[in-house]
Design a protein around this motif. Structure first.
Motif, PDB file in Angstrom:
ATOM      1  N   UNK A  11       0.848  -1.197   0.000  1.00  0.00           N
ATOM      2  CA  UNK A  11       0.000   0.000   0.000  1.00  0.00           C
ATOM      3  C   UNK A  11       0.883   1.246   0.000  1.00  0.00           C
ATOM      4  N   UNK A  12       0.317   2.348  -0.491  1.00  0.00           N
ATOM      5  CA  UNK A  12       1.103   3.573  -0.619  1.00  0.00           C
ATOM      6  C   UNK A  12       2.238   3.404  -1.600  1.00  0.00           C
ATOM      7  N   UNK A  13       1.990   2.629  -2.662  1.00  0.00           N
ATOM      8  CA  UNK A  13       3.059   2.197  -3.563  1.00  0.00           C
ATOM      9  C   UNK A  13       3.314   3.139  -4.725  1.00  0.00           C
ATOM     10  N   UNK A  14       2.590   4.244  -4.797  1.00  0.00           N
ATOM     11  CA  UNK A  14       2.713   5.117  -5.959  1.00  0.00           C
ATOM     12  C   UNK A  14       3.965   5.981  -5.941  1.00  0.00           C
ATOM     13  N   UNK A  15       4.562   6.134  -4.761  1.00  0.00           N
ATOM     14  CA  UNK A  15       5.721   7.021  -4.657  1.00  0.00           C
ATOM     15  C   UNK A  15       6.504   6.717  -3.383  1.00  0.00           C
ATOM     16  N   UNK A  16       7.642   7.393  -3.234  1.00  0.00           N
ATOM     17  CA  UNK A  16       8.387   7.356  -1.994  1.00  0.00           C
ATOM     18  C   UNK A  16       8.817   5.975  -1.543  1.00  0.00           C
ATOM     19  N   UNK A  17       8.686   5.734  -0.242  1.00  0.00           N
ATOM     20  CA  UNK A  17       9.115   4.464   0.334  1.00  0.00           C
ATOM     21  C   UNK A  17       8.331   3.303  -0.261  1.00  0.00           C
ATOM     22  N   UNK A  18       7.027   3.476  -0.459  1.00  0.00           N
ATOM     23  CA  UNK A  18       6.207   2.402  -1.007  1.00  0.00           C
ATOM     24  C   UNK A  18       6.668   1.972  -2.379  1.00  0.00           C
ATOM     25  N   UNK A  19       6.981   2.929  -3.227  1.00  0.00           N
ATOM     26  CA  UNK A  19       7.502   2.613  -4.559  1.00  0.00           C
ATOM     27  C   UNK A  19       8.827   1.870  -4.432  1.00  0.00           C
ATOM     28  N   UNK A  20       9.700   2.352  -3.546  1.00  0.00           N
ATOM     29  CA  UNK A  20      10.984   1.697  -3.354  1.00  0.00           C
ATOM     30  C   UNK A  20      10.836   0.263  -2.890  1.00  0.00           C
ATOM     31  N   UNK A  21       9.907   0.022  -1.980  1.00  0.00           N
ATOM     32  CA  UNK A  21       9.656  -1.333  -1.488  1.00  0.00           C
ATOM     33  C   UNK A  21       9.143  -2.230  -2.607  1.00  0.00           C
ATOM     34  N   UNK A  22       8.174  -1.716  -3.360  1.00  0.00           N
ATOM     35  CA  UNK A  22       7.605  -2.506  -4.453  1.00  0.00           C
ATOM     36  C   UNK A  22       8.674  -2.914  -5.467  1.00  0.00           C
ATOM     37  N   UNK A  23       9.535  -1.979  -5.834  1.00  0.00           N
ATOM     38  CA  UNK A  23      10.582  -2.280  -6.811  1.00  0.00           C
ATOM     39  C   UNK A  23      11.593  -3.280  -6.254  1.00  0.00           C
ATOM     40  N   UNK A  24      11.952  -3.143  -4.982  1.00  0.00           N
ATOM     41  CA  UNK A  24      12.922  -4.080  -4.392  1.00  0.00           C
ATOM     42  C   UNK A  24      12.346  -5.490  -4.312  1.00  0.00           C
ATOM     43  N   UNK A  25      11.092  -5.602  -3.889  1.00  0.00           N
ATOM     44  CA  UNK A  25      10.475  -6.928  -3.820  1.00  0.00           C
ATOM     45  C   UNK A  25      10.400  -7.557  -5.212  1.00  0.00           C
ATOM     46  N   UNK A  26      10.117  -6.734  -6.215  1.00  0.00           N
ATOM     47  CA  UNK A  26      10.089  -7.249  -7.587  1.00  0.00           C
ATOM     48  C   UNK A  26      11.479  -7.700  -8.028  1.00  0.00           C
ATOM     49  N   UNK A  27      12.516  -6.916  -7.721  1.00  0.00           N
ATOM     50  CA  UNK A  27      13.882  -7.302  -8.070  1.00  0.00           C
ATOM     51  C   UNK A  27      14.267  -8.612  -7.403  1.00  0.00           C
ATOM     52  N   UNK A  28      13.707  -8.845  -6.227  1.00  0.00           N
ATOM     53  CA  UNK A  28      14.022 -10.070  -5.490  1.00  0.00           C
ATOM     54  C   UNK A  28      13.103 -11.232  -5.866  1.00  0.00           C
ATOM     55  N   UNK A  29      12.261 -11.040  -6.883  1.00  0.00           N
ATOM     56  CA  UNK A  29      11.530 -12.156  -7.459  1.00  0.00           C
ATOM     57  C   UNK A  29      10.034 -12.201  -7.258  1.00  0.00           C
ATOM     58  N   UNK A  30       9.457 -11.234  -6.542  1.00  0.00           N
ATOM     59  CA  UNK A  30       8.022 -11.269  -6.269  1.00  0.00           C
ATOM     60  C   UNK A  30       7.218 -10.574  -7.366  1.00  0.00           C
ATOM     61  N   UNK A  31       5.983 -11.018  -7.528  1.00  0.00           N
ATOM     62  CA  UNK A  31       5.005 -10.285  -8.327  1.00  0.00           C
ATOM     63  C   UNK A  31       4.245  -9.360  -7.371  1.00  0.00           C
ATOM     64  N   UNK A  32       3.869  -8.174  -7.867  1.00  0.00           N
ATOM     65  CA  UNK A  32       3.451  -7.105  -6.956  1.00  0.00           C
ATOM     66  C   UNK A  32       2.070  -6.549  -7.290  1.00  0.00           C
ATOM     67  N   UNK A  33       1.232  -6.435  -6.256  1.00  0.00           N
ATOM     68  CA  UNK A  33      -0.013  -5.682  -6.347  1.00  0.00           C
ATOM     69  C   UNK A  33       0.236  -4.313  -5.723  1.00  0.00           C
ATOM     70  N   UNK A  34       0.024  -3.283  -6.502  1.00  0.00           N
ATOM     71  CA  UNK A  34       0.304  -1.910  -6.095  1.00  0.00           C
ATOM     72  C   UNK A  34      -0.998  -1.215  -5.717  1.00  0.00           C
ATOM     73  N   UNK A  35      -1.051  -0.647  -4.521  1.00  0.00           N
ATOM     74  CA  UNK A  35      -2.273  -0.009  -4.029  1.00  0.00           C
ATOM     75  C   UNK A  35      -1.978   1.424  -3.614  1.00  0.00           C
ATOM     76  N   UNK A  36      -2.798   2.353  -4.093  1.00  0.00           N
ATOM     77  CA  UNK A  36      -2.669   3.769  -3.735  1.00  0.00           C
ATOM     78  C   UNK A  36      -3.897   4.483  -4.266  1.00  0.00           C
ATOM     79  N   UNK A  37      -3.907   5.794  -4.115  1.00  0.00           N
ATOM     80  CA  UNK A  37      -5.025   6.601  -4.599  1.00  0.00           C
ATOM     81  C   UNK A  37      -4.782   7.184  -5.990  1.00  0.00           C
ATOM     82  N   UNK A  38      -3.564   7.073  -6.490  1.00  0.00           N
ATOM     83  CA  UNK A  38      -3.169   7.790  -7.702  1.00  0.00           C
ATOM     84  C   UNK A  38      -2.908   6.815  -8.845  1.00  0.00           C
TER      85      UNK A  38
END
Length: 259
Positions: A11-38
């Motif tokens: 959650x909060x994946x559209x920018x900032x820390x959330x975006x960074x987390x989503x990208x790192x988890x993806x680099x480490x092999x996960x598929x990602x559901x991104x949740x935010x208002x934007x």
């Protein structure tokens, strides 16, 4: 990778820390559901993830609304074919002297920072148990969840509350093989800290950038934190190397608050 082919929701994946987390988890092999208002910013992050060779799906939701969080988890499972990890990252800051805090201020920040985490915990635990497997719940706390900061009193109280929810959930869900931990960043160079610095300038008369510099100057490692610094630790919490860790809220702040 220990999270290879896992399904994670951030959650909060559209920018900032959330975006960074989503990208790192993806680099480490996960598929990602991104949740935010934007939606437009979610789409941009989704493109970054697919460029890494991982799957991504987006879902617009207000985390303060319980039904929307549950719907986001259902969407992640349906679109990505499973559900293994949730990162309850979404949150807002609030810089205001305690004397000036209103009932509306308290309600708004608690609905997002505390209720949003609780709904994510509930939705993820329900999904993990329905699928009959273990899972990882990871919540966003803060250095302000360990120390209460002046002008950030109500914000600090929400992050203390996240630590309490993390501990209680860890105890309640341990028998189901679900671990619950939190991460506690310090001064991260994101839009949230731009907003915090500007509010301190308005309230104290400090020059813009002065409050940010003051906090950064207090970091033992000598620099501001990055979203990548946080994301690397969250990836550890998401993976099997942290399987024997639950109910904890470690500081990852470069050396500001010590416990």
């Amino acid at each position: 990778m220990s999270i290879d082919r896992k399904i994670a929701l951030v959650t909060g994946a559209a920018q900032g820390i959330g975006r960074g987390i989503a990208l790192r988890l993806a680099k480490d092999g996960a598929d990602i559901a991104l949740v935010d208002l934007k939606q437009d910013q979610l789409d941009a992050v989704a493109k970054e993830i697919t460029a890494l060779g991982r799957k991504a799906t987006t879902f617009v939701a207000d985390v303060s609304e319980r039904a929307q969080v549950f719907a986001a988890v259902d969407h992640a499972e349906k679109e990505l074919g499973g559900f293994d990890i949730i990162v309850n990252n979404a949150g807002i800051a609030q810089v205001k002297p305690l004397d000036d805090v209103t009932a509306d201020d308290v309600e708004r920040i608690y609905r997002i920072n505390v209720n949003g985490v609780l709904w994510g915990i509930q939705a993820a635990a329900k999904k993990f148990r329905a699928r009959g497997h273990k899972g990882k719940i990871i919540n966003a706390s803060s250095i302000a969840g360990h120390d209460g900061f002046a002008m950030l009193g109500v914000y600090s109280s929400t992050k203390f509350a996240v630590r309490a929810l993390t501990q209680a959930a860890a105890r309640e869900y341990a028998s189901a093989g679900i671990t619950v931990n939190a991460y506690c960043p310090g001064v991260v160079g994101t839009d949230m800290w731009v907003e915090i610095d500007e509010r301190f300038a308005e309230l104290t008369g400090a020059a813009k950038g002065e409050t940010y510099k003051k906090f950064v100057d207090g970091i033992a490692l000598g620099r501001a934190e990055t979203a990548d610094d946080v994301a690397g630790f969250v990836s550890y919490l998401a993976g099997q190397d942290s399987d024997y860790m639950t109910g904890q809220s470690p500081l990852i702040d470069g050396g500001m608050v010590y416990r």
